[in-house]
Design a protein around this motif. Structure first.
Motif, mmCIF file in Angstrom:
data_model
loop_
_atom_site.group_PDB
_atom_site.id
_atom_site.type_symbol
_atom_site.label_atom_id
_atom_site.label_comp_id
_atom_site.label_asym_id
_atom_site.label_seq_id
_atom_site.Cartn_x
_atom_site.Cartn_y
_atom_site.Cartn_z
ATOM 1 N N UNK A 240 0.842 -1.198 0.000
ATOM 2 C CA UNK A 240 0.000 0.000 0.000
ATOM 3 C C UNK A 240 0.878 1.249 0.000
ATOM 4 N N UNK A 241 1.977 1.231 0.762
ATOM 5 C CA UNK A 241 2.909 2.359 0.776
ATOM 6 C C UNK A 241 3.516 2.584 -0.606
ATOM 7 N N UNK A 242 3.689 1.495 -1.359
ATOM 8 C CA UNK A 242 4.279 1.595 -2.694
ATOM 9 C C UNK A 242 3.267 2.058 -3.737
ATOM 10 N N UNK A 243 1.999 2.183 -3.341
ATOM 11 C CA UNK A 243 1.002 2.695 -4.275
ATOM 12 C C UNK A 243 -0.084 1.730 -4.664
ATOM 13 N N UNK A 244 -0.024 0.487 -4.152
ATOM 14 C CA UNK A 244 -1.087 -0.471 -4.460
ATOM 15 C C UNK A 244 -2.369 -0.076 -3.738
ATOM 16 N N UNK A 245 -3.492 -0.406 -4.352
ATOM 17 C CA UNK A 245 -4.797 -0.152 -3.755
ATOM 18 C C UNK A 245 -5.351 -1.468 -3.206
ATOM 19 N N UNK A 246 -5.732 -1.453 -1.938
ATOM 20 C CA UNK A 246 -6.217 -2.681 -1.310
ATOM 21 C C UNK A 246 -7.722 -2.818 -1.528
ATOM 22 N N UNK A 247 -8.128 -3.930 -2.136
ATOM 23 C CA UNK A 247 -9.535 -4.224 -2.408
ATOM 24 C C UNK A 247 -9.858 -5.639 -1.963
ATOM 25 N N UNK A 248 -11.156 -5.965 -2.006
ATOM 26 C CA UNK A 248 -11.553 -7.318 -1.636
ATOM 27 C C UNK A 248 -11.150 -8.316 -2.720
ATOM 28 N N UNK A 249 -11.171 -7.878 -3.978
ATOM 29 C CA UNK A 249 -10.821 -8.754 -5.084
ATOM 30 C C UNK A 249 -9.952 -7.982 -6.073
ATOM 31 N N UNK A 250 -8.949 -8.664 -6.623
ATOM 32 C CA UNK A 250 -8.037 -8.029 -7.572
ATOM 33 C C UNK A 250 -8.640 -8.118 -8.975
ATOM 34 N N UNK A 251 -8.852 -6.961 -9.575
ATOM 35 C CA UNK A 251 -9.408 -6.923 -10.927
ATOM 36 C C UNK A 251 -8.550 -6.112 -11.898
ATOM 37 N N UNK A 252 -7.792 -5.153 -11.379
ATOM 38 C CA UNK A 252 -7.004 -4.279 -12.254
ATOM 39 C C UNK A 252 -5.571 -4.186 -11.741
ATOM 40 N N UNK A 253 -4.676 -3.725 -12.609
ATOM 41 C CA UNK A 253 -3.284 -3.528 -12.217
ATOM 42 C C UNK A 253 -3.190 -2.535 -11.063
ATOM 43 N N UNK A 254 -2.241 -2.774 -10.175
ATOM 44 C CA UNK A 254 -2.046 -1.892 -9.043
ATOM 45 C C UNK A 254 -2.943 -2.187 -7.860
ATOM 46 N N UNK A 255 -3.633 -3.339 -7.878
ATOM 47 C CA UNK A 255 -4.512 -3.709 -6.770
ATOM 48 C C UNK A 255 -3.944 -4.906 -6.024
ATOM 49 N N UNK A 256 -4.327 -5.017 -4.739
ATOM 50 C CA UNK A 256 -3.980 -6.195 -3.948
ATOM 51 C C UNK A 256 -5.188 -6.586 -3.106
ATOM 52 N N UNK A 257 -5.249 -7.863 -2.757
ATOM 53 C CA UNK A 257 -6.322 -8.373 -1.903
ATOM 54 C C UNK A 257 -5.705 -9.376 -0.941
ATOM 55 N N UNK A 258 -6.107 -9.313 0.315
ATOM 56 C CA UNK A 258 -5.588 -10.214 1.351
ATOM 57 C C UNK A 258 -6.764 -10.902 2.018
ATOM 58 N N UNK A 259 -6.792 -12.232 1.913
ATOM 59 C CA UNK A 259 -7.858 -13.032 2.519
ATOM 60 C C UNK A 259 -7.210 -14.229 3.207
#
Length: 203
Positions: free
Chosen positions: A163-182
């Motif tokens: 997240x500090x590096x610029x990733x966006x945290x979401x429930x599901x990964x759909x686009x570049x630059x996203x992360x999801x943790x479950x």
């Protein structure tokens, strides 16, 4: 940026043995030529791959359109392998436009800049626009996170770092630059990658 183990971008038959047909002295003569050298278009990937292998350093190729850049890079990979060519895309927006370049373009540009720090035989293909657009000075800390089997790391700490590096945290990964943790599963989509990655943590 998250570096992954290199996988084939495109599955192509290797034409590397053909590079041996062009003697080193001929390549040296071409590299040292002080006048323009006319090359038939079908032979261009072969010649660029030969020069990059001879120099053992990156070679820049500038083409007219982004579609040509993708095609030429794929053709060069047939000689130098999946890591033998990269496309350095230009911004899709004009100066002054109130929009930002896509995450994919930014990621691909960062990927090429990172690879250039290592040198090695490769061909970087771009357009005149991509070659003339400014880039930020390289940072000593490129923000690289490496995940390897057996690595012990805090999962929440890793997510916070992304997240500090610029990733966006979401429930599901759909686009570049996203992360999801479950649970013990981390999904992330690196901006320079073709598809997302899943890392499973046990224990």
């Amino acid at each position: 940026m998250v570096m992954q183990s290199s996988e084939c971008k495109d599955q192509v038959a290797s034409l590397a043995p053909l590079l041996d047909l062009l003697p080193d002295e001929r390549v040296r003569a071409l590299v040292g030529a002080r006048a323009p050298v006319a090359v038939p278009e079908p032979a261009l990937p072969f010649l660029l791959a030969s020069i990059a292998r001879h120099l053992k350093s990156p070679v820049l190729a500038i083409v007219a359109r982004s579609e040509e850049a993708e095609t030429l890079a794929n053709d060069v990979r047939a000689f130098l392998g999946p890591a033998g060519a990269e496309v350095f895309p230009g911004w899709e927006v004009l100066p002054g436009e109130p929009v930002s370049p896509s995450v994919e373009s930014m990621g691909r540009r960062l990927q090429v800049l990172y690879r250039l720090t290592d040198g090695g035989a490769m061909v970087v293909v771009t357009t005149a626009q991509g070659a003339t657009q400014l880039v930020a000075p390289p940072s000593p800390d490129l923000g690289i996170v490496s995940l390897t089997p057996g690595l012990e790391i805090s999962l929440e700490g890793l997510a916070a770092r992304l997240v500090e590096m610029g990733y966006e945290r979401n429930y599901m990964v759909e686009r570049r630059g996203e992360l999801a943790l479950r649970g013990g599963i981390l999904d992330f989509f690196s901006p320079g990658a073709d598809r997302p990655v899943r890392a499973e943590f046990w224990g």
